[in-house]
Design a protein around this motif. Sequence first.
Motif, PDB file in Angstrom:
ATOM      1  N   GLN A 161       0.849  -1.184   0.000  1.00  0.00           N
ATOM      2  CA  GLN A 161       0.000   0.000   0.000  1.00  0.00           C
ATOM      3  C   GLN A 161       0.884   1.232   0.000  1.00  0.00           C
ATOM      4  OE1 GLN A 161      -3.095   0.097   2.908  1.00  0.00           O
ATOM      5  NE2 GLN A 161      -3.612  -2.045   2.630  1.00  0.00           N
ATOM      6  N   SER A 162       0.314   2.392  -0.370  1.00  0.00           N
ATOM      7  CA  SER A 162       1.077   3.639  -0.413  1.00  0.00           C
ATOM      8  C   SER A 162       0.299   4.763   0.246  1.00  0.00           C
ATOM      9  CB  SER A 162       1.372   4.034  -1.863  1.00  0.00           C
ATOM     10  OG  SER A 162       2.169   3.074  -2.492  1.00  0.00           O
ATOM     11  N   ALA A 163       1.044   5.756   0.719  1.00  0.00           N
ATOM     12  CA  ALA A 163       0.455   6.978   1.276  1.00  0.00           C
ATOM     13  C   ALA A 163       1.354   8.138   0.889  1.00  0.00           C
ATOM     14  CB  ALA A 163       0.340   6.870   2.788  1.00  0.00           C
ATOM     15  N   ARG A 164       0.771   9.321   0.768  1.00  0.00           N
ATOM     16  CA  ARG A 164       1.551  10.518   0.444  1.00  0.00           C
ATOM     17  C   ARG A 164       1.596  11.436   1.648  1.00  0.00           C
ATOM     18  NH1 ARG A 164       3.842  11.503  -4.121  1.00  0.00           N
ATOM     19  NH2 ARG A 164       3.672  13.743  -3.925  1.00  0.00           N
ATOM     20  N   VAL A 165       2.766  12.016   1.878  1.00  0.00           N
ATOM     21  CA  VAL A 165       2.968  13.026   2.907  1.00  0.00           C
ATOM     22  C   VAL A 165       3.775  14.124   2.235  1.00  0.00           C
ATOM     23  CG1 VAL A 165       3.969  13.557   5.154  1.00  0.00           C
ATOM     24  CG2 VAL A 165       2.994  11.295   4.743  1.00  0.00           C
ATOM     25  N   GLY A 166       3.115  15.211   1.873  1.00  0.00           N
ATOM     26  CA  GLY A 166       3.804  16.266   1.130  1.00  0.00           C
ATOM     27  C   GLY A 166       4.346  15.714  -0.173  1.00  0.00           C
ATOM     28  N   ASP A 167       5.643  15.912  -0.398  1.00  0.00           N
ATOM     29  CA  ASP A 167       6.284  15.428  -1.619  1.00  0.00           C
ATOM     30  C   ASP A 167       6.770  13.987  -1.518  1.00  0.00           C
ATOM     31  OD1 ASP A 167       5.853  17.875  -2.773  1.00  0.00           O
ATOM     32  OD2 ASP A 167       7.854  18.646  -2.296  1.00  0.00           O
ATOM     33  N   LEU A 168       6.580  13.358  -0.371  1.00  0.00           N
ATOM     34  CA  LEU A 168       7.052  11.989  -0.175  1.00  0.00           C
ATOM     35  C   LEU A 168       5.934  10.985  -0.411  1.00  0.00           C
ATOM     36  CD1 LEU A 168       9.139  12.269   3.115  1.00  0.00           C
ATOM     37  CD2 LEU A 168       9.986  12.220   0.757  1.00  0.00           C
ATOM     38  N   THR A 169       6.307   9.864  -0.993  1.00  0.00           N
ATOM     39  CA  THR A 169       5.403   8.725  -1.080  1.00  0.00           C
ATOM     40  C   THR A 169       5.980   7.634  -0.198  1.00  0.00           C
ATOM     41  OG1 THR A 169       4.765   9.283  -3.339  1.00  0.00           O
ATOM     42  CG2 THR A 169       4.316   7.030  -2.606  1.00  0.00           C
ATOM     43  N   ILE A 170       5.172   7.142   0.712  1.00  0.00           N
ATOM     44  CA  ILE A 170       5.588   6.080   1.621  1.00  0.00           C
ATOM     45  C   ILE A 170       4.873   4.819   1.177  1.00  0.00           C
ATOM     46  CG2 ILE A 170       5.646   5.302   4.013  1.00  0.00           C
ATOM     47  CD1 ILE A 170       5.420   8.423   4.652  1.00  0.00           C
ATOM     48  N   ASN A 171       5.665   3.866   0.725  1.00  0.00           N
ATOM     49  CA  ASN A 171       5.142   2.613   0.198  1.00  0.00           C
ATOM     50  C   ASN A 171       5.369   1.503   1.213  1.00  0.00           C
ATOM     51  OD1 ASN A 171       4.677   3.545  -2.696  1.00  0.00           O
ATOM     52  ND2 ASN A 171       6.816   4.088  -2.360  1.00  0.00           N
ATOM     53  N   ALA A 172       4.309   0.880   1.665  1.00  0.00           N
ATOM     54  CA  ALA A 172       4.420  -0.255   2.580  1.00  0.00           C
ATOM     55  C   ALA A 172       4.694  -1.506   1.764  1.00  0.00           C
ATOM     56  CB  ALA A 172       3.135  -0.413   3.375  1.00  0.00           C
ATOM     57  N   ALA A 173       5.723  -2.211   2.157  1.00  0.00           N
ATOM     58  CA  ALA A 173       6.095  -3.458   1.491  1.00  0.00           C
ATOM     59  C   ALA A 173       6.085  -4.577   2.532  1.00  0.00           C
ATOM     60  CB  ALA A 173       7.480  -3.316   0.853  1.00  0.00           C
ATOM     61  N   THR A 232       9.886   7.407  -1.290  1.00  0.00           N
ATOM     62  CA  THR A 232      10.368   8.087  -2.493  1.00  0.00           C
ATOM     63  C   THR A 232       9.954   9.552  -2.464  1.00  0.00           C
ATOM     64  OG1 THR A 232       8.379   7.472  -3.730  1.00  0.00           O
ATOM     65  CG2 THR A 232      10.266   5.982  -3.905  1.00  0.00           C
ATOM     66  N   GLY A 233      10.783  10.367  -3.089  1.00  0.00           N
ATOM     67  CA  GLY A 233      10.483  11.786  -3.194  1.00  0.00           C
ATOM     68  C   GLY A 233      11.671  12.522  -3.774  1.00  0.00           C
ATOM     69  N   GLY A 234      11.399  13.546  -4.552  1.00  0.00           N
ATOM     70  CA  GLY A 234      12.480  14.337  -5.122  1.00  0.00           C
ATOM     71  C   GLY A 234      13.395  13.540  -6.025  1.00  0.00           C
ATOM     72  N   GLY A 235      12.874  12.511  -6.645  1.00  0.00           N
ATOM     73  CA  GLY A 235      13.691  11.700  -7.538  1.00  0.00           C
ATOM     74  C   GLY A 235      14.620  10.734  -6.823  1.00  0.00           C
ATOM     75  N   ARG A 236      14.431  10.552  -5.525  1.00  0.00           N
ATOM     76  CA  ARG A 236      15.292   9.649  -4.752  1.00  0.00           C
ATOM     77  C   ARG A 236      14.441   8.663  -3.978  1.00  0.00           C
ATOM     78  NH1 ARG A 236      19.931  12.959  -2.008  1.00  0.00           N
ATOM     79  NH2 ARG A 236      21.034  11.028  -2.344  1.00  0.00           N
ATOM     80  N   SER A 237      15.081   7.566  -3.547  1.00  0.00           N
ATOM     81  CA  SER A 237      14.333   6.555  -2.805  1.00  0.00           C
ATOM     82  C   SER A 237      15.202   5.927  -1.725  1.00  0.00           C
ATOM     83  CB  SER A 237      13.832   5.467  -3.752  1.00  0.00           C
ATOM     84  OG  SER A 237      14.940   4.798  -4.324  1.00  0.00           O
ATOM     85  N   ALA A 238      14.532   5.517  -0.661  1.00  0.00           N
ATOM     86  CA  ALA A 238      15.189   4.808   0.435  1.00  0.00           C
ATOM     87  C   ALA A 238      14.325   3.617   0.808  1.00  0.00           C
ATOM     88  CB  ALA A 238      15.373   5.729   1.639  1.00  0.00           C
ATOM     89  N   TYR A 239      14.981   2.507   1.079  1.00  0.00           N
ATOM     90  CA  TYR A 239      14.283   1.317   1.562  1.00  0.00           C
ATOM     91  C   TYR A 239      14.662   1.122   3.017  1.00  0.00           C
ATOM     92  CZ  TYR A 239      12.971  -3.445   2.509  1.00  0.00           C
ATOM     93  OH  TYR A 239      12.424  -4.561   3.100  1.00  0.00           O
ATOM     94  N   PHE A 240      13.669   1.075   3.891  1.00  0.00           N
ATOM     95  CA  PHE A 240      13.880   0.813   5.312  1.00  0.00           C
ATOM     96  C   PHE A 240      13.280  -0.547   5.623  1.00  0.00           C
ATOM     97  CE2 PHE A 240      12.325   1.020   9.731  1.00  0.00           C
ATOM     98  CZ  PHE A 240      13.563   1.057  10.359  1.00  0.00           C
ATOM     99  N   ALA A 241      14.134  -1.505   5.944  1.00  0.00           N
ATOM    100  CA  ALA A 241      13.698  -2.874   6.146  1.00  0.00           C
ATOM    101  C   ALA A 241      13.277  -3.176   7.581  1.00  0.00           C
ATOM    102  CB  ALA A 241      14.809  -3.839   5.714  1.00  0.00           C
TER     103      ALA A 241
END
Length: 154
Positions: free
Chosen positions: A8-20, A34-43
């Motif tokens: 699932q995904s949610a938006r907070v301002g310019d960020l998209t938070i994707n639940a995996a 993801t946001g601003g053309g960049r992405s981070a994965y937090f496991a």
Amino acid sequence: MRALEAWQSARVGDLTINAAPGQHGVHEVTYVITGGGRSAYFAGDTLLVPELLTLTERYGPIDVALLPINGLRIRMAGNKQVVMNAEEAAELTAALRPKLAVPQHYAFTGGPIGDRFILKSDKDPARFVDAAARLAPTVPVTVISPGEPLTVAP
């Protein structure tokens, strides 16, 4: 709930938070932000589950992957593993090919009694550094201490 149903995904301002999906004895949630053309994965503190190997297919390239590496086991549950270990985290690093891999969860403690009698884990991030160098040699790894900031240049 099957693990794949957790996407699932949610938006907070310019960020998209994707639940995996993840797994930590029970179904767990991990995140691709993801946001601003960049992405981070937090496991978080997940085990390596097959769905995680497809994160880049679903979200594109990962810039930074924060991966648990301590292989936490519960002694009283027959040494049941509930967090990926350094080798498994390096396997995921090889699949994701992030621009930077950062090991985490290695400093976790259950306290003196918990660490001695209940939990078993590997607190040496050098094992991940070595495994990542072998399995994902083109991915740089940065080890930071708890509380130490990390700034990733564009």
